[in-house]
Each structure stands twice: as structure tokens, then as C-alpha cells.
Write an enzyme that holds these catalytic residues in place. Sequence first.
Site, short mmCIF file in Angstrom:
data_model
loop_
_atom_site.label_atom_id
_atom_site.label_comp_id
_atom_site.label_asym_id
_atom_site.label_seq_id
_atom_site.Cartn_x
_atom_site.Cartn_y
_atom_site.Cartn_z
N TYR A 214 -2.21 -1.30 10.36
CA TYR A 214 -2.12 -1.56 8.73
C TYR A 214 -0.95 -1.03 8.27
CZ TYR A 214 -4.03 -1.36 4.02
OH TYR A 214 -4.22 -1.29 2.69
N SER B 26 0.94 -1.20 0.05
CA SER B 26 -0.17 0.10 -0.05
C SER B 26 0.93 0.98 -0.10
CB SER B 26 -0.76 -0.05 1.06
OG SER B 26 -1.51 1.33 1.58
P1 NAD Z 1 -11.38 -5.95 -0.40
O1 NAD Z 1 -11.94 -6.02 0.98
O2 NAD Z 1 -12.20 -5.96 -1.66
O3 NAD Z 1 -10.39 -7.25 -0.80
C1 NAD Z 1 -9.78 -7.93 0.65
C2 NAD Z 1 -9.97 -9.27 0.28
O4 NAD Z 1 -9.45 -10.08 1.38
C3 NAD Z 1 -11.49 -9.75 0.50
O5 NAD Z 1 -11.84 -10.50 -0.65
C4 NAD Z 1 -11.40 -10.40 1.61
O6 NAD Z 1 -12.61 -11.42 1.72
C5 NAD Z 1 -10.18 -11.10 1.69
N1 NAD Z 1 -10.10 -11.40 3.26
C6 NAD Z 1 -9.88 -10.51 4.28
N2 NAD Z 1 -9.76 -11.24 5.22
C7 NAD Z 1 -9.52 -12.38 5.07
C8 NAD Z 1 -9.06 -13.63 5.67
N3 NAD Z 1 -9.05 -13.67 6.88
N4 NAD Z 1 -8.86 -14.90 4.99
C9 NAD Z 1 -9.00 -14.84 3.56
N5 NAD Z 1 -9.43 -13.72 3.02
C10 NAD Z 1 -9.77 -12.60 3.48
O7 NAD Z 1 -10.57 -4.71 -0.53
P2 NAD Z 1 -9.16 -4.32 -1.69
O8 NAD Z 1 -9.01 -2.97 -1.41
O9 NAD Z 1 -9.48 -5.03 -2.77
O10 NAD Z 1 -8.01 -5.32 -0.85
C11 NAD Z 1 -7.29 -6.05 -1.51
C12 NAD Z 1 -5.56 -5.76 -0.76
O11 NAD Z 1 -5.20 -4.34 -1.40
C13 NAD Z 1 -5.63 -5.43 0.70
O12 NAD Z 1 -4.43 -6.21 1.17
C14 NAD Z 1 -5.51 -3.99 0.91
O13 NAD Z 1 -4.93 -3.62 2.28
C15 NAD Z 1 -4.76 -3.54 -0.33
N6 NAD Z 1 -4.92 -2.21 -0.61
C16 NAD Z 1 -6.15 -1.68 -0.69
C17 NAD Z 1 -6.29 -0.21 -1.31
C18 NAD Z 1 -7.46 0.57 -1.36
O14 NAD Z 1 -7.59 1.79 -1.32
N7 NAD Z 1 -8.57 -0.23 -1.50
C19 NAD Z 1 -5.00 0.68 -1.26
C20 NAD Z 1 -3.86 -0.14 -0.81
C21 NAD Z 1 -3.65 -1.50 -0.74
#
Ligand code: NAD
Length: 264
Positions: free
Chosen positions: A159, A146
Site C-alpha cells: 500500500y 494517502s
Molecule cells: P472503500 O473500500 O469504501 O472504497 C474502495 C473502493 O474501491 C470500493 O468501492 C471497492 O469496491 C473498489 N475496488 C476495490 N478493488 C477494486 C477492483 N479490483 N476493481 C474495481 N473497484 C475496486 O474504501 P475508501 O476508504 O473509500 O477507499 C477509497 C480510496 O481512498 C482508496 O484508494 C484508499 O486507498 C484511499 N484512502 C483511504 C483512506 C481511509 O482511511 N479510508 C485513507 C487514505 C486513502
Amino acid sequence: METSSKTHRTALITGSTSGIGLAISHALAADGFNIVLNGRRPEADQEPLRQELADKHGVTVSYLPADMSDPKQIERLMANAIKKSSGIDVLVNNAGIQFVAPLEEFPTEKWDAILAIILSAAFHTTRAVLPHMRQQQWGRIINISSAHGLRASPDKAAYVSAKHGLVGLTKTVALETAEAGITCNAICPGYVLTPLVEKQIPDTARAHHMSEEDVVRDVMLSEMATKRFVKTEEIGGLAAFLCSDEAASLTGAALSVDGGWTAR
Ligand code: NAD
């Protein structure tokens, strides 16, 4: 030296039933990778999603449930995935959760869960895929860190710590595997409008006594020079490039896709 045929390569993407993980799954499937999806819900719940991906891209898609906070479930997931596909060629550590609170009020169980899902899970999955990747002298590991893997924000102690840790793990794995045809990189997105961020908007609004509109404009997009959310497809496109043979020398990097946030 054993080499893997590109058409038979398999990518495992953790937490891939929504958001960035799902977009990466589509991008890799479009490039011909077979896909192993993962999430917490039972297999039957994700059958329509699995079928849709397989039909759209004409590749083999399976779904393996596992709670990525539990090392025993991760061990089972990896053993099943490796057995089903005769080895995982591309690993994307994407599963993640967020929790927003000042340090003194930060619940210990949330700290433990965030560190487990974001950082420890990547350690467990990476250990499991390396023997096959080393044997075939080809592999790609992509850790979804991130902008918070490079910069801090208040109220996100777990985080920010986990995502910084994931960048450190990325660099270490890259050095340990560099001569084996394996690359390991971190993608560091700015804000992407996914379920994870949609949930954060009311949480941050409550914590700072702000309106949700002000949170989006003054907190989330304030550091992003583009003043817009990153699109999930933009992350998918970079992941697909990292899995190409042209990206063979790109390793140990923390790649920002953050609309200029960390250029400041
Ligand atoms: P999201 O909530 O759509 O995706 C997160 C996924 O992780 C979901 O599908 C959820 O079911 C899964 N998950 C959570 N806990 C879990 C567990 N215990 N076991 C198995 N699966 C689990 O959100 P996203 O934004 O697509 O996030 C994906 C990644 O991107 C994350 O690591 C997040 O930190 C990172 N990220 C997101 C952003 C943003 O702005 N959305 C920015 C930087 C990084």
C-alpha cells in the site's frame, strides 16, 4: 481551441460505490457534473445507487463495471465510458484495497493486486482520457493517494509503495499536461472511516495482538493531531474545488487532508 461546456462535463470515478469514491461522486454531481460510477459488481446490483445519485442531483449517472486489477477490463471500461459521454473530462482514480502483514509474510498475490489496482490502473485510465482532455484543452485528474503516499507505516509494504508511486505518477502527468489546460493532483487523506478502514481494524488488532479500540486510538488516530477520522465529505469538497476553474494553477500537488498527520 475547443472548450467543453461545464454543464456537459463528465466525471469518471473508479471504485465509487462506497466510501470516498461515492462521496466524491456526490460532490461532483452536486456541482453539475455527469457521473460515471465504477465498481466490480454487475450493473443490476448498483441500479438503486445509480438512480439515487441521478435523482438527488438531476444529472446523468451511469455505472460501468470493471475489475481495476485487469488491464483488459480497464481498456473496455474506458472505451465504453468515453463513447457514452463523448469523452471523460474529470478522472478520479480512487479504487483501492489494503492488506496488512509483515514483509516476510506478505503474500505475493496481495502485493501484485495492490500495485495493479492502485498504481497500474491509474496509468491505464490516465492514458485513455488524455487525448480528449488535450483536444478540448481542459481536464482534471485526481489521484486518491494517502498519507501513506508521503509517510510509511510498518506492515503496509504494498500500500505504501503503491501510494508513493501514485504521487510520483501525479507529478509526472502534471508536468506532461501543464500547457494543455489539464491539472493532475493527488489527495492524501489520513484515516477515513470507510469499509476499507473498518476491515483493517481487526486485521491490525490480530497482527499486533491489540484490542480493536486500542488500534483506533493508538495506531490509526495517534498521528492525527485532530484525533478524529477525516469525513468523506471533506475529501469530496476538495475534489470539487480541484475541478473548478479557480483551481487551474493547482497542479502536481500532493494535498494532505490528514488532520495534521504529516505536519509532524
Ligand atoms: P472503500 O473500500 O469504501 O472504497 C474502495 C473502493 O474501491 C470500493 O468501492 C471497492 O469496491 C473498489 N475496488 C476495490 N478493488 C477494486 C477492483 N479490483 N476493481 C474495481 N473497484 C475496486 O474504501 P475508501 O476508504 O473509500 O477507499 C477509497 C480510496 O481512498 C482508496 O484508494 C484508499 O486507498 C484511499 N484512502 C483511504 C483512506 C481511509 O482511511 N479510508 C485513507 C487514505 C486513502
